[in-house]
Design a protein around this motif. Structure first.
Motif, short mmCIF file in Angstrom:
data_model
loop_
_atom_site.label_atom_id
_atom_site.label_comp_id
_atom_site.label_asym_id
_atom_site.label_seq_id
_atom_site.Cartn_x
_atom_site.Cartn_y
_atom_site.Cartn_z
N VAL A 106 0.85 -1.14 0.07
CA VAL A 106 -0.01 -0.06 -0.02
C VAL A 106 0.93 1.22 0.20
CG1 VAL A 106 -1.52 1.22 1.34
CG2 VAL A 106 -1.86 -1.25 1.18
N ILE A 107 2.03 1.28 0.90
CA ILE A 107 2.59 2.43 0.93
C ILE A 107 3.44 2.86 -0.63
CG2 ILE A 107 4.95 3.17 1.82
CD1 ILE A 107 4.36 1.68 4.55
N ALA A 108 3.69 1.66 -1.19
CA ALA A 108 4.22 1.54 -2.50
C ALA A 108 3.25 2.57 -3.37
CB ALA A 108 4.71 0.27 -3.17
N VAL A 109 1.99 1.93 -3.31
CA VAL A 109 1.06 2.76 -4.40
C VAL A 109 0.81 4.22 -3.91
CG1 VAL A 109 -1.49 2.53 -5.05
CG2 VAL A 109 -0.06 0.50 -4.77
N GLN A 110 0.98 4.52 -2.49
CA GLN A 110 0.75 5.75 -2.20
C GLN A 110 1.98 6.80 -2.55
OE1 GLN A 110 0.56 4.77 2.19
NE2 GLN A 110 -1.52 5.50 2.18
N TYR A 111 3.08 6.08 -2.47
CA TYR A 111 4.31 6.62 -3.13
C TYR A 111 4.35 6.90 -4.48
CZ TYR A 111 8.42 7.17 0.10
OH TYR A 111 9.26 7.67 1.00
N ALA A 112 3.81 6.00 -5.20
CA ALA A 112 3.75 5.73 -6.66
C ALA A 112 2.85 7.12 -7.02
CB ALA A 112 3.63 4.69 -7.20
N VAL A 134 14.08 14.63 -7.86
CA VAL A 134 14.22 14.11 -6.50
C VAL A 134 12.71 13.57 -6.18
CG1 VAL A 134 14.31 14.77 -4.04
CG2 VAL A 134 15.90 15.71 -5.92
N TYR A 135 11.77 14.35 -6.50
CA TYR A 135 10.52 13.89 -5.96
C TYR A 135 9.67 13.20 -6.96
CZ TYR A 135 11.37 17.88 -2.95
OH TYR A 135 11.95 18.74 -1.99
N LEU A 136 10.00 12.89 -8.17
CA LEU A 136 9.55 12.07 -9.22
C LEU A 136 10.37 10.63 -9.02
CD1 LEU A 136 7.47 10.83 -11.13
CD2 LEU A 136 8.85 11.80 -12.87
N LEU A 137 11.55 10.94 -9.82
CA LEU A 137 12.29 9.70 -9.87
C LEU A 137 12.85 8.94 -8.67
CD1 LEU A 137 14.06 10.92 -13.19
CD2 LEU A 137 12.30 9.49 -12.96
N THR A 138 13.41 9.74 -7.82
CA THR A 138 14.18 9.03 -6.59
C THR A 138 12.91 8.55 -5.80
OG1 THR A 138 15.48 10.81 -6.79
CG2 THR A 138 15.66 9.47 -4.81
N GLY A 180 10.87 4.60 -3.44
CA GLY A 180 9.61 4.40 -2.53
C GLY A 180 8.40 3.48 -3.14
N GLY A 181 8.26 3.92 -4.51
CA GLY A 181 7.39 3.24 -5.04
C GLY A 181 7.70 1.67 -5.53
N PHE A 182 8.71 1.46 -6.37
CA PHE A 182 9.17 0.04 -6.89
C PHE A 182 9.61 -0.61 -5.73
CE2 PHE A 182 8.56 2.29 -11.02
CZ PHE A 182 7.54 1.44 -11.66
N GLY A 231 12.61 11.43 5.54
CA GLY A 231 11.62 10.71 5.18
C GLY A 231 12.54 9.46 4.38
N PHE A 232 13.34 9.85 3.42
CA PHE A 232 13.90 8.77 2.89
C PHE A 232 14.73 7.78 3.65
CE2 PHE A 232 17.73 6.92 0.77
CZ PHE A 232 17.11 6.12 0.00
#
Ligand code: HEM
Ligand SMILES: [Cu+2]
Ligand SMILES: [Cu+2]
Lengths: 263, 589, 237
Positions: free
Chosen positions: B40-46, B94-98, B103-105, B186-187
């Protein structure tokens, strides 16, 4: 299948664009033809590699596209092949790096006979200072900058009194004589960049940076600032004109010295 | 060295990993919002990353409106232009790719691929997302403060970044720095999770050398990020001190419009060293996960084991280590000691070798494969083209003298977009097409996918390939106005307009992608548990989408590496990692 | 950037040593087998590995601060400022906190909860004293006319001690939690883990503090330059 054709088109199209488009380096006006040569060499090597890889992929896509009953070949690795490819890559890299480092060695090594020109950047204006009759530039410091001394030249230093000061005007350079640009900034980072000279360097408040060129072609060239320096960055332009020695001497005689200006 | 014995036995004892206590959700809030489930966290991040990425995309249109049609859109003045490029660049990197890759994948794939129930510290993992969200909110807030967001360029170079001739110097720059500090905090929480999960929570039989390359890429990238982000953190804190407390860490004596500032003695170059000590590894923090993912996409969809797996792993590790000693190639003309140029040009070009090996191995995986042109494969192939292109133009910029005329020109902009903009984004798309069926249980629509692919790939190539030549002519980057440069031919204006139009087209094609994501969630074809017939563990879950805890009663046991495709003698053209070794095969050594 | 490079080199060596034992040379495709042979039972709890990784991050943070300090100090206008004398008693406080926790660590392996409790309390008191002492050090500097923006050396002193202080405050939370666990009579295994984590963390804080002191007092610089002289004197440098 379709993708394979697109890949071939990408290679052909990119090559065609490279060779046929009118967009290329501006005509060279300095001794840094070496830089152009290294660039062209790099274009050649990388162009070949790009075409080879993409065309090979195109071939694979066509040859090994999925068809009924086809099965992939099982082969986890091939040490020999990988070794050869690594070696080949290393050779290519060395072929680019070696000339590059040699040229860099000349780039950082200013010839002794080079004359000095100080370039001062401030938002968003270029100014220059040339050594006067004594051949040396006087001391300068940002702490001395004020409305009556916008370049921060030290009034105490006798060597600075005869320095020629050109504020916001045009810079002239004599042809075929090496020049050492000494770069200073009064406020933020700037970068003194003349595309026709192929050289550039950042200017940092509080220090003096440098590079050198020998102008080889008369004409007027635009000076661009190549380091973001605030809202006016793209308007921070100037011109440098390369002239014959006689014209240069004449121009030089008409410039004001620091002493003239401060009285 | 641990060697693995050959003998195969029928039954393996159950996993002896300590079972972790999962913080089970009670009710809707803790299931979907404050969830501690990595998936779920992954989907939130993505979702957050893609949303803020859309903002960056719109900003890129605004940039291109100005560059393609200077003077036409009068609401874009120089000040706004610099704010747009700054926010565009920072958000994208930073906020998209990283955020999306790690965080996502990272969150979705690491536990599933190594056979864990979840991340090892689920609570910190949840916190990581919420702090990231806060960082994004602070970043967005800077659009609404007086003076707007900062326009200092994504590199935020002092002294300019905190002085009054730079837009957003009132509040924008402070919010940007605070947002970065939050992001890093956070990271770090997330990063500890990804690292320790790989180290500690691998299921029985999952040796390091049996991990899919996706996990390797994300793992090494995470470690790099953990060690590199502190440099940005330190730089941001010091700059905040300079801005708010009047220290002079980065601020030399300087004069602004005739007025002496109270700063003195600081070193702008020091900031650049810190920034690029983070900034260069950052390139690989984005690239390594992309490398890993693309390896798995190519292997799965070409039905062939990734060629030279060991070399691929070593290359990831070596690239990760080397990328900490090349940072100053961003500073060849910064005025640092020019003799550093020799060292950094050499280290930079050395990295080209392991990178090239990776490319060869992708290509050799296609060789004698059984290539299926599925959407993930299309994107993976497009990645090869753009990455090779961008990587090769990197050899220009790494080779110090060639960089002298090119640095800070549009050539650089074209280069890094190709190599760390377009190439990783293509991988992200490929990865979404590949794993969406696992996340939702449904396939994305194929026709829309192909449309999206062709427009994005060809469009992006047409945007950025010609852009190199504008830079070669000498057009500096971050130029609000370049059509009036003396040497710019008339034709360059036409070229810029063309690039801009392509940028609008590519941007609009993304709407199709977003629509596909939303539409297929409910209406997509049913995917089944393993639509691509892939070997890695995430496709072998008892449920699709996997439930909380991923694996039902018992953890999977791993018997083989992740690339047993088209094994001679096997019934199917793939053998899942958790299938015991009933078929023994003698592979060519 | 030498400090951070040295730090990373040490980490790289450790990582290399660890990786070398992970079978990176095996050909994984040759070994489809009963996974039972590959015992993968982590010997340490995840939290400990997690702390180790976290300390690597913190270490890199401080190494970077030190790198920045060194780069700045090499510039011509650098003026060193004497450290306020109170940092030495402060150091003692931090040492006491660390020793107390080591004592707790030993106690807990012998299931001596009372000892652990006392030690954690002592450590907390010492840590509080350290923080108070640090605040006092700042007051002393300010009273002497040295504010955060007065002089680069002072700016670095404030910045680095603040960074360290924040980490110490973070450690206080860990102590509080450990104490809570002991007080509530949590499972011994958990208490043990908690104490061990706290002890490691505080030892690291002490280590960082000592390095910071060496750097800020200029001793590290002197020491290195002496080493440099010896090396160049002997013809190696
Ligand atoms: C359709 C997609 C995109 C377009 C059309 C686009 C366009 C541009 C343009 C024209 C600039 C330079 C403006 C200038 O220097 O004056 C720029 C800057 C930049 N872009 Fe993009 N971009 C796109 C996507 C991306 C992506 C995916 C990334 C992620 C790496 C990215 C990262 C950056 C960065 C880091 C800068 C530099 C900002 C600065 O100079 O401070 N862009 N973009
Ligand atoms: Cu500028
Ligand atoms: Cu780099």
């Amino acid at each position: 299948m379709f993708f394979a054709i697109v890949m071939v088109l990408i290679v052909v199209g990119s090559a065609a664009f490279h060779f046929l488009s009118p967009w290329w380096f501006t005509p060279l006006a300095s001794n840094w033809g070496y830089i152009d040569d290294t660039t062209v060499l790099t274009f050649a090597i990388t162009g070949v590699v790009f075409s080879a890889v993409v065309l090979f992929v195109a071939y694979c896509l066509w040859r090994f596209r999925h068809r009924e009953g086809q099965k992939a070949h099982y082969e986890p690795e091939n040490k020999r092949l990988e070794g050869w490819l690594t070696a080949l890559t290393a050779v290519g890299v060395i072929a680019m790096l070696t000339p590059g480092l040699f040229v860099w060695a000349t780039f950082v090594d200013v010839p002794d006979e080079a004359s000095s020109v100080e370039v001062i950047g401030q938002q968003w204006l270029w100014s220059y200072r040339l050594p006067g009759a004594d051949g040396t530039l006087g001391a300068a410091d940002n702490r001395l900058v004020g409305f009556d001394n916008t370049l921060g030249i030290s009034p105490e230093d006798p060597a600075g009194q005869d320095d020629l000061v050109i504020e916001g005007g045009e810079l002239l350079l004599p042809i075929d004589r090496p020049v050492r640009f000494l770069l200073r900034s009064v406020d933020v980072l700037h970068d003194f960049y003349v595309p026709e000279f192929r050289a550039k360097m950042d200017m940092i408040p509080g220090s003096v940076t440098y590079f050198w060129v020998t102008p080889t072609k008369t004409g007027t060239y635009e000076i661009l600032c190549a380091e973001l320096c605030g809202t006016g960055h793209s308007y921070m332009r100037g011109t440098v004109t390369v002239v014959t020695q006689e014209e240069y001497d004449e121009w030089l005689a008409g410039q004001m010295t620091f002493a003239d200006l401060s009285t | 060295m641990v060697d693995i014995p050959h003998e195969a036995s029928e039954s393996a004892p159950p996993a002896e990993i300590e079972e972790m206590e999962l913080p089970h959700a009670h009710g809707w809030w803790s299931t979907y919002v404050f969830s501690q489930d990595a998936k779920v966290i992954a989907v939130q991040y993505a979702a957050t990353a893609l949303a803020i990425g859309a903002v960056a995309l719109v900003l890129s249109w605004l940039i291109r409106m100005q560059l393609g049609f200077p003077g036409v859109f009068t609401f874009i003045d120089a000040e706004r232009y610099y704010q747009f490029i700054t926010m565009h660049g920072m958000i994208m990197v930073v906020y998209l790719l990283t955020a999306l890759f790690l965080g996502g994948f990272g969150n979705y794939l690491i536990p599933l691929m190594v056979g864990a129930r979840d991340m090892v510290f689920p609570y910190a993992n949840m916190l990581s997302y919420w702090i990231y969200l806060l960082a994004v909110i602070v970043l967005v807030a800077s659009f609404f403060v007086p003076g707007g967001p900062t326009g200092a360029g994504w590199t935020l170079y002092p002294p300019q970044a905190i002085l009054s001739n730079t837009p957003g110097q009132q509040g924008g720059i402070v919010l940007m720095l605070v947002s970065l500090i939050l992001f890093i905090a956070g990271f770090t929480m997330g990063g500890l999770n990804y690292t320790v999960t790989v180290l500690q929570a691998r299921t029985r039989g999952m040796t390091l050398m049996r991990m899919p390359l996706t996990v390797w890429g994300i793992f090494v990238a995470t470690i790099m990020a953990l060690l590199a982000f502190p440099a940005l953190f330190v730089a941001a804190v010091m700059m905040l001190f300079d801005k708010l407390l009047g220290t002079s860490f980065f601020m030399p004596t300087l004069v602004e419009f005739g007025e002496q500032m109270s700063y003195g003695g600081g070193s702008p170059i020091l900031f650049q060293h810190l920034f690029w000590f983070f900034g260069h590894p950052e390139v690989y923090i984005v690239a390594l996960p992309a490398f890993g993912i693309v390896s798995d996409l190519i292997s799965t969809h070409a039905r062939r084991n990734i060629f030279g797996y060991r070399m691929m792993v070593w290359a990831i590790v070596i690239i990760g280590a080397l990328s900490f000693i090349v940072w100053a190639h961003h500073m060849y003309v910064s005025g640092m000691n020019p003799y550093f140029g020799f060292f950094f040009a050499t280290t930079t070009l050395i990295i080209a070798v392991p990178t090239a090996i990776k490319v060869y191995n992708w290509v050799l995986t296609l060789w004698r494969g059984d290539i299926h042109f599925t959407p993930p494969m299309l994107f993976a192939l497009a990645f090869i083209v753009t990455f090779v292109n961008g990587g090769l133009s990197g050899l220009f910029l790494g080779n110090v003298v060639v960089d002298v005329p090119l640095s800070d020109t549009m050539f650089v902009v074209a280069h890094f977009h190709m190599v760390m903009g377009v190439a990783p984004i293509l991988v992200i798309f490929g990865a979404i097409y590949h794993w969406y069926p696992k996340v939702t249980g449904r396939m994305l629509d194929d026709t829309m996918a192909k449309f999206h692919f062709w427009v994005t790939f060809l469009g992006a190539y047409l945007i950025f390939f010609p852009m190199h030549y504008i830079g070669l002519m000498g057009a500096p980057r971050r130029y609000f106005e370049s059509s009036d440069i003396m040497f710019m031919p008339e034709s360059a204006i036409g070229l810029n307009a063309f690039i801009s139009i392509m940028a609008f087209i590519v941007g609009f094609a993304q709407i199709v992608f977003v629509f596909n994501l939303l539409w297929s969630w409910k209406h997509g074809k049913d995917a089944g548990s393993n639509p691509w017939r892939a070997t890695s563990l995430e496709w072998q879950t008892p449920q699709t989408p996997p439930g909380h805890g991923n694996w039902g009663k018992e953890l999977p046991v791993v018997y083989r590496w992740a690339y047993d495709y088209s094994v001679p003698g096997a019934a199917e053209d793939f053998i899942p990692q958790n299938q015991p070794a009933t078929v023994t095969h003698e592979a060519p050594a | 950037m030498s400090a951070i490079l040295v730090f990373l080199a040490v980490l790289a060596l450790a990582a290399g040593w660890w990786l070398a034992r992970q079978g990176l040379m095996v050909k994984p495709w040759l070994h489809a087998d009963a996974a039972g042979a590959i015992a993968h039972a982590p010997r340490q709890p995840a939290a400990q590995i997690g702390l180790g990784v976290f300390l690597a991050v913190v270490g890199s943070l401080f190494a970077l601060l030190i790198s920045a300090y060194v780069l700045r100090a090499e510039m011509g206008d650098w003026q060193a400022v004497a450290l306020p004398a109170i940092v030495w008693p402060n150091t003692l406080c931090l040492l006491i906190a660390s020793l107390a926790l080591e004592w707790a660590r030993v106690g807990i392996t012998q299931d001596d909860l009372a000892r652990a409790r006392t030690s954690v309390l002592v450590a907390s008191a010492a840590a509080l004293a350290f923080l108070a002492g640090q605040l006092f050090a700042w007051r002393l500097l300010a009273a002497g006319g040295y504010f955060v923006n007065s002089n680069p050396a002072v700016s670095f002193f404030y910045l680095m001690t603040a960074a360290h202080g924040l980490h110490v405050i973070g450690g206080m939370f860990a102590l509080a939690r450990t104490f809570e666990r002991i007080w509530n009579g949590d499972k011994t295994q958990r208490i043990r883990l908690s104490v061990e984590l706290a002890a490691t963390y505080w030892l690291f804080m002490l280590f960082v503090w000592v390095i910071l002191l060496l750097v800020l007092s200029g001793w590290a610089g002197e020491f290195l330059s002496i080493c440099g002289q010896i090396l160049s004197g002997s013809g190696i440098g």
